[in-house]
Each structure stands twice: as C-alpha cells, then as structure tokens.
Design an enzyme around this catalytic site. Sequence first.
Site, PDB file in Angstrom:
ATOM      1  N   ALA A  65       2.296   5.550   1.798  1.00 21.95           N
ATOM      2  CA  ALA A  65       2.064   6.681   0.813  1.00 21.95           C
ATOM      3  C   ALA A  65       1.185   6.104  -0.243  1.00 21.95           C
ATOM      4  O   ALA A  65       1.111   4.859  -0.680  1.00 21.95           O
ATOM      5  CB  ALA A  65       3.556   7.117   0.410  1.00 21.95           C
ATOM      6  N   GLY A 108       4.877   4.415   4.557  1.00 22.31           N
ATOM      7  CA  GLY A 108       4.399   5.821   5.084  1.00 22.31           C
ATOM      8  C   GLY A 108       3.579   5.970   6.246  1.00 22.31           C
ATOM      9  O   GLY A 108       3.423   6.489   7.171  1.00 22.31           O
ATOM     10  N   GLU A 111       5.758   5.062   9.092  1.00 21.77           N
ATOM     11  CA  GLU A 111       6.460   6.233   9.141  1.00 21.77           C
ATOM     12  C   GLU A 111       5.707   7.565  10.145  1.00 21.77           C
ATOM     13  O   GLU A 111       6.175   8.117  10.710  1.00 21.77           O
ATOM     14  CB  GLU A 111       7.041   6.864   8.029  1.00 21.77           C
ATOM     15  CG  GLU A 111       8.177   5.837   7.233  1.00 21.77           C
ATOM     16  CD  GLU A 111       8.491   6.144   5.946  1.00 21.77           C
ATOM     17  OE1 GLU A 111       7.713   5.862   5.108  1.00 21.77           O
ATOM     18  OE2 GLU A 111       9.616   6.557   5.616  1.00 21.77           O
ATOM     19  N   GLU A 131       8.791  -0.909   1.169  1.00 18.97           N
ATOM     20  CA  GLU A 131       9.156   0.017  -0.055  1.00 18.97           C
ATOM     21  C   GLU A 131       9.951  -0.672  -0.936  1.00 18.97           C
ATOM     22  O   GLU A 131       9.945  -0.578  -2.172  1.00 18.97           O
ATOM     23  CB  GLU A 131       9.648   1.203   0.113  1.00 18.97           C
ATOM     24  CG  GLU A 131       8.698   2.399   0.759  1.00 18.97           C
ATOM     25  CD  GLU A 131       8.634   2.232   2.491  1.00 18.97           C
ATOM     26  OE1 GLU A 131       9.161   1.358   2.952  1.00 18.97           O
ATOM     27  OE2 GLU A 131       8.358   3.043   2.934  1.00 18.97           O
TER      28      GLU A 131
HETATM   29  N1  CAA Z   1      -1.408   3.165  -2.030  1.00 21.28           N
HETATM   30  C1  CAA Z   1      -2.364   3.163  -2.930  1.00 21.28           C
HETATM   31  N2  CAA Z   1      -3.561   2.178  -2.908  1.00 21.28           N
HETATM   32  C2  CAA Z   1      -3.210   1.241  -1.716  1.00 21.28           C
HETATM   33  C3  CAA Z   1      -2.321   1.174  -1.089  1.00 21.28           C
HETATM   34  C4  CAA Z   1      -1.265   1.989  -1.292  1.00 21.28           C
HETATM   35  N3  CAA Z   1      -0.150   2.123  -0.380  1.00 21.28           N
HETATM   36  N4  CAA Z   1      -2.388   0.071  -0.364  1.00 21.28           N
HETATM   37  C5  CAA Z   1      -3.591  -0.672  -0.641  1.00 21.28           C
HETATM   38  N5  CAA Z   1      -4.255   0.186  -1.759  1.00 21.28           N
HETATM   39  C6  CAA Z   1      -5.472  -0.174  -1.999  1.00 21.28           C
HETATM   40  C7  CAA Z   1      -5.521  -1.186  -3.032  1.00 21.28           C
HETATM   41  O1  CAA Z   1      -4.801  -0.862  -4.365  1.00 21.28           O
HETATM   42  C8  CAA Z   1      -7.019  -1.583  -3.283  1.00 21.28           C
HETATM   43  O2  CAA Z   1      -7.458  -0.791  -4.030  1.00 21.28           O
HETATM   44  P1  CAA Z   1      -8.607  -1.425  -5.511  1.00 21.28           P
HETATM   45  O3  CAA Z   1      -9.437  -2.187  -4.350  1.00 21.28           O
HETATM   46  O4  CAA Z   1      -8.789  -0.310  -5.847  1.00 21.28           O
HETATM   47  O5  CAA Z   1      -7.523  -2.304  -6.037  1.00 21.28           O
HETATM   48  C9  CAA Z   1      -7.276  -1.328  -1.671  1.00 21.28           C
HETATM   49  O6  CAA Z   1      -6.356  -0.373  -1.215  1.00 21.28           O
HETATM   50  C10 CAA Z   1      -7.220  -2.568  -0.914  1.00 21.28           C
HETATM   51  O7  CAA Z   1      -6.119  -3.075  -1.076  1.00 21.28           O
HETATM   52  P2  CAA Z   1      -5.857  -4.748  -1.211  1.00 21.28           P
HETATM   53  O8  CAA Z   1      -6.925  -5.244  -2.214  1.00 21.28           O
HETATM   54  O9  CAA Z   1      -4.257  -4.905  -1.665  1.00 21.28           O
HETATM   55  O10 CAA Z   1      -5.969  -5.290   0.397  1.00 21.28           O
HETATM   56  P3  CAA Z   1      -5.223  -6.878   0.905  1.00 21.28           P
HETATM   57  O11 CAA Z   1      -5.893  -6.845   2.242  1.00 21.28           O
HETATM   58  O12 CAA Z   1      -5.478  -7.682  -0.258  1.00 21.28           O
HETATM   59  O13 CAA Z   1      -3.971  -6.335   0.903  1.00 21.28           O
HETATM   60  C11 CAA Z   1      -1.865  -5.008   1.790  1.00 21.28           C
HETATM   61  C12 CAA Z   1      -3.351  -5.242   2.019  1.00 21.28           C
HETATM   62  C13 CAA Z   1      -0.997  -6.255   2.244  1.00 21.28           C
HETATM   63  C14 CAA Z   1      -1.700  -3.935   3.014  1.00 21.28           C
HETATM   64  C15 CAA Z   1      -1.767  -4.558   0.450  1.00 21.28           C
HETATM   65  O14 CAA Z   1      -2.490  -3.533   0.094  1.00 21.28           O
HETATM   66  C16 CAA Z   1      -0.370  -3.808   0.054  1.00 21.28           C
HETATM   67  O15 CAA Z   1       0.514  -4.562  -0.130  1.00 21.28           O
HETATM   68  N6  CAA Z   1      -0.206  -2.314   0.138  1.00 21.28           N
HETATM   69  C17 CAA Z   1       0.704  -1.802  -0.199  1.00 21.28           C
HETATM   70  C18 CAA Z   1       1.729  -1.608   1.048  1.00 21.28           C
HETATM   71  C19 CAA Z   1       2.931  -0.905   0.534  1.00 21.28           C
HETATM   72  O16 CAA Z   1       3.850  -1.178  -0.310  1.00 21.28           O
HETATM   73  N7  CAA Z   1       2.967   0.367   1.099  1.00 21.28           N
HETATM   74  C20 CAA Z   1       4.335   1.312   0.790  1.00 21.28           C
HETATM   75  C21 CAA Z   1       4.029   2.378   0.056  1.00 21.28           C
HETATM   76  S1  CAA Z   1       5.179   3.388  -0.365  1.00 21.28           S
HETATM   77  C22 CAA Z   1       5.563   4.337   0.741  1.00 21.28           C
HETATM   78  O17 CAA Z   1       4.858   4.258   1.657  1.00 21.28           O
HETATM   79  C23 CAA Z   1       6.869   5.127   0.489  1.00 21.28           C
HETATM   80  C24 CAA Z   1       7.149   6.065   1.484  1.00 21.28           C
HETATM   81  O18 CAA Z   1       7.933   5.757   2.244  1.00 21.28           O
HETATM   82  C25 CAA Z   1       6.741   7.487   1.950  1.00 21.28           C
END
Ligand code: CAA
Length: 257
Positions: A65, A108, A111, A131
């Site tokens: 998400a 998400g 999911e 999460e």
């Molecule tokens: N939401 C918003 N933006 C996101 C995102 C997310 N879930 N995941 C990645 N991005 C964005 C980053 O902020 C980044 O943007 P900027 O360039 O503007 O900074 C861009 O995508 C590229 O990401 P990274 O630079 O972090 O890329 P990476 O290769 O270094 O890392 C990753 C990849 C390990 C997937 C890392 O991006 C990450 O950990 N993302 C979040 C994963 C996460 O926590 N997901 C759960 C979200 S909460 C949820 O989903 C709730 C639910 O159950 C419904």
Amino acid sequence: MAYETILVETRGKVGLITLNRPQALNALNSTLLGEVNRALDALEADHGIGCIVITGSEKAFAAGADIKEMANLSYPQIYSDDQFAGWDRVAGRRKPMIAAVAGFALGGGCEFAMMCDFIVAADNAKFGQPEIKLGVMPGMGGTQRLTRLIGKAKAMEMCLTGRLMGAEEAERSGLVAKVVPLADLLTEALKTAETIASLSLPIVMMTKETINRADETSLSEGIRFERRIFHSMFATADQKEGMAAFVEKRAPQFKDR
Ligand code: CAA
C-alpha cells in the site's frame, strides 16, 4: 479508456493489467485501486474475455500500500473512509485472475497477488508482509489469506518478523502455483490464461466459485455445494458439447457465455 497508474490490453481472450507506477515500485494508492476496479469492471463485462492476468514490473509486482498516502491519516479518517474496502471488489471478481509476480510483492502487493486465483512467480520474486516494521499489520487480507495458503506457523513467522520469502520457498509453502525464469514469466502466465480462456467460461466461473467455497464453509456443506453446482452444469450446452466431443474423438467447441 485512459489510465494513469495501470496499462490495460487484451490479448485474444485474455485481459492483461500491468501495474505502472515505476517511480513508487507500483505502490498501491487510491488512484490505482480505482483504476484496477474500473479495468476489471470492463474486462468482466466483456464476454469475449475468459481470464485476466495481473502483473507488475521486473523489479516489483507491488511494494505495498502507498505508505506516503497513508502515513498521516487519522483514525477517524481511515475508519470513516473504510480504507482498503475497495479491495473487496477486486477479490470478489468472478472471472479467473492470475497474478504474474516478479520482484517485490510486499504488504498490500502480496495481499493483492493472493486475491488472485493463483500466483505464477518469477524466480526473482520476493513475498512478504513487512507491515510490522511500520508499526501496523497487514490490512488488505494478509493475516487471513496468507494463513490459509501457507499455514499458521509460517504466516505467524512472516507477519511477526516481516521477513521476506523467496520464490522457491513460496512454491514449496503453497503460496504460488508455479515458479518460472524471469524472462518467461509473462509468456507462461499468458499461456496458462489462454488455456483457461479456451474452456467454457460459465463452467470455469462455477469451478472458481466452488473452490472458493472451501474457505467459507465446512467440508460437508462445501461438498453439498459442489454437488449441486455439478448437477447444474448439466443445464449448459458446454457440458453436452464437452462430453460429446470426447466420445466423438474431436476438439470441443465451447460456446456458452
Ligand atoms: N509506498 C510508497 N512508496 C514506496 C513504497 C510504498 N509501499 N515502496 C517503495 N516506495 C517508493 C520509495 O519511497 C522510493 O521513492 P523515492 O525514490 O521517491 O524515495 C521508490 O519507491 C523506490 O523505492 P526504494 O528506493 O526504497 O527502492 P529499494 O530498491 O531501495 O527498496 C524495497 C525496495 C525494499 C521494496 C523498499 O522500497 C521498501 O521496503 N518498501 C516498502 C515495503 C513495505 O513496507 N510495504 C508495506 C506497505 S504497508 C501495507 O501494505 C499495508 C497493508 O497491508 C495494506
């Protein structure tokens, strides 16, 4: 129809939705959810479409998400808006949906893939429910669907630690149906989708509905439901055609829509 966050095309009898927010690793924001539902509405209404494939990029199916969209929401806002309820419409689709997953399928994203009927994964796929590291837990069905797919021990471990699971372990654990080399992912997923789309659409839909009953009911009720739906299939022309074709040693021509 113009979309901002997804690409939609049809390949014969298969509908293909590609998540397309590369700058955010396909993070699932509210625009994307609305567009996915709009695309699914159109593909479900099109009687020429027999199966839908949903995919992302080589780097990410979806990284979850959209954290930036959600970070500052208050409890009253998220509750009143019933955040994520729109995903129930995605999960409740009646035509078969295959998730073709490469790269990250996190939060998400994992999911969303699990809302599809099955997942075909590239060998670089990484699944996870991270999460807990953000101070929340899965909110789009992960605690329920992951537990049903891979069992309580692994679902607990993944949701409580946030660790990621590679494609091979995901296949071994029952999360994905098949792992293929990254270069073959879309071809393989589309081939499987074409096979499904070449069969009788109402029979495919009834089979999907019946298998999904297994998550909702007891074994005896599920078997009763199965038998009744099986009986009802004899009211279709496609059942007559499928069985006649077998007996006459020819390929069936399914026509029911
Ligand atoms: N939401 C918003 N933006 C996101 C995102 C997310 N879930 N995941 C990645 N991005 C964005 C980053 O902020 C980044 O943007 P900027 O360039 O503007 O900074 C861009 O995508 C590229 O990401 P990274 O630079 O972090 O890329 P990476 O290769 O270094 O890392 C990753 C990849 C390990 C997937 C890392 O991006 C990450 O950990 N993302 C979040 C994963 C996460 O926590 N997901 C759960 C979200 S909460 C949820 O989903 C709730 C639910 O159950 C419904």
